[in-house]
Enzyme design. Structure first.
Site, PDB file in Angstrom:
ATOM      1  N   LYS A 130      26.449 -17.522 -28.492  1.00 14.78           N
ATOM      2  CA  LYS A 130      27.853 -18.665 -28.377  1.00 14.78           C
ATOM      3  C   LYS A 130      28.861 -18.125 -29.301  1.00 14.78           C
ATOM      4  O   LYS A 130      29.944 -18.004 -28.880  1.00 14.78           O
ATOM      5  CB  LYS A 130      27.557 -19.879 -28.742  1.00 14.78           C
ATOM      6  CG  LYS A 130      26.328 -20.683 -27.898  1.00 14.78           C
ATOM      7  CD  LYS A 130      26.577 -22.362 -28.280  1.00 14.78           C
ATOM      8  CE  LYS A 130      25.636 -22.442 -29.667  1.00 14.78           C
ATOM      9  NZ  LYS A 130      24.545 -22.110 -30.170  1.00 14.78           N
TER      10      LYS A 130
ATOM     11  N   ARG B  39      27.082 -31.447 -29.995  1.00 12.92           N
ATOM     12  CA  ARG B  39      25.592 -31.183 -30.113  1.00 12.92           C
ATOM     13  C   ARG B  39      24.736 -32.596 -29.655  1.00 12.92           C
ATOM     14  O   ARG B  39      23.450 -32.285 -29.591  1.00 12.92           O
ATOM     15  CB  ARG B  39      25.184 -30.755 -31.539  1.00 12.92           C
ATOM     16  CG  ARG B  39      24.859 -29.187 -31.496  1.00 12.92           C
ATOM     17  CD  ARG B  39      24.300 -28.665 -33.001  1.00 12.92           C
ATOM     18  NE  ARG B  39      23.873 -27.464 -33.026  1.00 12.92           N
ATOM     19  CZ  ARG B  39      24.299 -26.428 -33.550  1.00 12.92           C
ATOM     20  NH1 ARG B  39      25.943 -26.456 -33.712  1.00 12.92           N
ATOM     21  NH2 ARG B  39      23.767 -25.236 -33.813  1.00 12.92           N
TER      22      ARG B  39
ATOM     23  N   ARG C 288      19.234 -10.700 -36.016  1.00 12.62           N
ATOM     24  CA  ARG C 288      20.551 -10.991 -36.837  1.00 12.62           C
ATOM     25  C   ARG C 288      20.286 -11.165 -38.424  1.00 12.62           C
ATOM     26  O   ARG C 288      21.005 -10.648 -39.121  1.00 12.62           O
ATOM     27  CB  ARG C 288      21.167 -12.610 -36.326  1.00 12.62           C
ATOM     28  CG  ARG C 288      22.349 -13.104 -37.047  1.00 12.62           C
ATOM     29  CD  ARG C 288      23.199 -14.065 -36.121  1.00 12.62           C
ATOM     30  NE  ARG C 288      22.542 -15.395 -36.338  1.00 12.62           N
ATOM     31  CZ  ARG C 288      22.781 -16.366 -35.604  1.00 12.62           C
ATOM     32  NH1 ARG C 288      23.453 -16.245 -34.569  1.00 12.62           N
ATOM     33  NH2 ARG C 288      22.143 -17.438 -35.699  1.00 12.62           N
TER      34      ARG C 288
ATOM     35  N   ARG D 273      21.453 -15.689 -43.024  1.00 14.83           N
ATOM     36  CA  ARG D 273      21.758 -17.461 -42.969  1.00 14.83           C
ATOM     37  C   ARG D 273      20.487 -18.014 -43.586  1.00 14.83           C
ATOM     38  O   ARG D 273      19.561 -17.567 -43.178  1.00 14.83           O
ATOM     39  CB  ARG D 273      22.149 -17.575 -41.600  1.00 14.83           C
ATOM     40  CG  ARG D 273      23.719 -17.439 -41.072  1.00 14.83           C
ATOM     41  CD  ARG D 273      23.845 -18.037 -39.716  1.00 14.83           C
ATOM     42  NE  ARG D 273      23.279 -19.324 -39.271  1.00 14.83           N
ATOM     43  CZ  ARG D 273      23.703 -19.779 -38.158  1.00 14.83           C
ATOM     44  NH1 ARG D 273      24.630 -19.352 -37.555  1.00 14.83           N
ATOM     45  NH2 ARG D 273      22.859 -20.972 -37.733  1.00 14.83           N
TER      46      ARG D 273
ATOM     47  N   ARG E 175      15.452 -25.860 -35.198  1.00 18.98           N
ATOM     48  CA  ARG E 175      16.523 -25.870 -34.607  1.00 18.98           C
ATOM     49  C   ARG E 175      16.476 -25.847 -32.890  1.00 18.98           C
ATOM     50  O   ARG E 175      17.144 -26.414 -32.272  1.00 18.98           O
ATOM     51  CB  ARG E 175      17.437 -24.508 -34.920  1.00 18.98           C
ATOM     52  CG  ARG E 175      17.998 -24.612 -36.435  1.00 18.98           C
ATOM     53  CD  ARG E 175      18.410 -23.483 -36.824  1.00 18.98           C
ATOM     54  NE  ARG E 175      19.192 -22.511 -36.171  1.00 18.98           N
ATOM     55  CZ  ARG E 175      19.577 -21.232 -36.257  1.00 18.98           C
ATOM     56  NH1 ARG E 175      18.918 -20.281 -37.161  1.00 18.98           N
ATOM     57  NH2 ARG E 175      20.752 -20.719 -35.805  1.00 18.98           N
TER      58      ARG E 175
HETATM   59  P1  AMP Z   1      25.490 -23.227 -35.926  1.00 19.41           P
HETATM   60  O1  AMP Z   1      26.262 -22.245 -36.804  1.00 19.41           O
HETATM   61  O2  AMP Z   1      26.224 -23.568 -34.799  1.00 19.41           O
HETATM   62  O3  AMP Z   1      23.986 -22.615 -35.471  1.00 19.41           O
HETATM   63  O4  AMP Z   1      25.069 -24.567 -36.810  1.00 19.41           O
HETATM   64  C1  AMP Z   1      24.354 -24.480 -37.911  1.00 19.41           C
HETATM   65  C2  AMP Z   1      23.783 -25.586 -38.450  1.00 19.41           C
HETATM   66  O5  AMP Z   1      24.763 -26.449 -38.682  1.00 19.41           O
HETATM   67  C3  AMP Z   1      23.012 -26.395 -37.487  1.00 19.41           C
HETATM   68  O6  AMP Z   1      21.840 -25.971 -37.368  1.00 19.41           O
HETATM   69  C4  AMP Z   1      23.100 -28.062 -37.919  1.00 19.41           C
HETATM   70  O7  AMP Z   1      22.421 -28.009 -38.895  1.00 19.41           O
HETATM   71  C5  AMP Z   1      24.580 -27.660 -38.361  1.00 19.41           C
HETATM   72  N1  AMP Z   1      25.431 -27.969 -37.267  1.00 19.41           N
HETATM   73  C6  AMP Z   1      26.414 -27.396 -36.889  1.00 19.41           C
HETATM   74  N2  AMP Z   1      27.212 -27.767 -35.917  1.00 19.41           N
HETATM   75  C7  AMP Z   1      26.618 -29.132 -35.744  1.00 19.41           C
HETATM   76  C8  AMP Z   1      26.769 -30.333 -34.869  1.00 19.41           C
HETATM   77  N3  AMP Z   1      27.868 -30.324 -33.863  1.00 19.41           N
HETATM   78  N4  AMP Z   1      26.096 -31.358 -35.076  1.00 19.41           N
HETATM   79  C9  AMP Z   1      25.124 -31.489 -36.100  1.00 19.41           C
HETATM   80  N5  AMP Z   1      24.704 -30.369 -36.921  1.00 19.41           N
HETATM   81  C10 AMP Z   1      25.660 -29.266 -36.862  1.00 19.41           C
END
Ligand code: AMP
Length: 192
Positions: free
Chosen positions: A13, A88, A127, A139, A150
């Site tokens: 993404k 999400r 990654r 990360r 996740r």
């Molecule tokens: P990402 O960078 O999109 O993979 O997000 C990393 C982490 O941030 C996720 O595993 C969640 O813990 C949190 N997070 C990001 N976006 C959301 C969202 N829209 N709703 C809930 N948690 C989020």
């Protein structure tokens, strides 16, 4: 162009959003990036989110909707955006429709990247390895245990969004397992 990009963690993404950002001259709105920035600065949002994020869970809807609401008010998001990692949950998707509806706007399309689960784990491991090689800190949630959570959160809360947007006639699906250039070309074609 108002886009959402959907897909499990590791689907690409972020990579595809950056390409679409350059193609359409619209900002990438990543709630993950916003939350990581908040954790770094030690703000209230960051303190509330850090533990959940590190463990691979989902941060509360109110917090992420608040982040998106503020970000949408910034001038660069007025003409369009690509949302990466938001919504999400169905509640977040409904909140997004409401936020846009207040301005008499709606999403142009929702792009879903389809990727098999075994490839996802592989990509996330790569990654983390790459970050290490580049001297960056990987990360905190790019490890097998957090990844399992996740994926579980994705299956339990996010997967339902495909149907939500399909029923609204806004979903386009793209094979996310091909190489990145091919995926970008397929997305652009699907958006025509
Ligand atoms: P990402 O960078 O999109 O993979 O997000 C990393 C982490 O941030 C996720 O595993 C969640 O813990 C949190 N997070 C990001 N976006 C959301 C969202 N829209 N709703 C809930 N948690 C989020």
């Amino acid at each position: 162009m108002r886009l959402v990009i959907l897909g499990p963690p590791g689907a690409g993404k972020g990579t595809q959003s950056q390409r679409l950002m350059r193609e359409f001259h619209i900002p990438q709105l990543s709630t993950g990036d916003m939350l990581r920035a908040a954790v770094k600065t030690g703000s209230d949002v960051g303190r509330a989110a850090q533990g959940v994020m590190d463990a691979g869970g989902l941060v509360g809807d109110d917090i992420v909707v608040g982040c998106i609401r503020e970000r949408l008010r910034e001038p660069d998001a007025r003409t369009g955006f690509i949302m990466d990692g938001f919504p999400r949950t169905i509640a977040q998707a409904v909140a997004l429709d409401d936020l846009l509806g207040d301005e008499r706007l709606r999403l142009t399309a929702v792009v879903e990247l389809l990727v098999d689960e075994d490839l996802l784990l592989d990509r996330i491991t790569k990654r983390a390895d790459e970050a290490q090689r580049n001297g960056e800190t990987p990360r905190a949630d790019d490890n097998p245990e957090a990844m399992r959570k996740r994926l579980m959160a994705y299956r339990e809360s996010t997967l339902a969004l495909s149907n939500f947007y399909y029923n609204q006639n806004r979903l386009v699906t793209v094979d996310g397992m091909r190489d990145a250039d091919r995926v970008t070309a397929d997305i652009l074609e699907a958006l025509q």
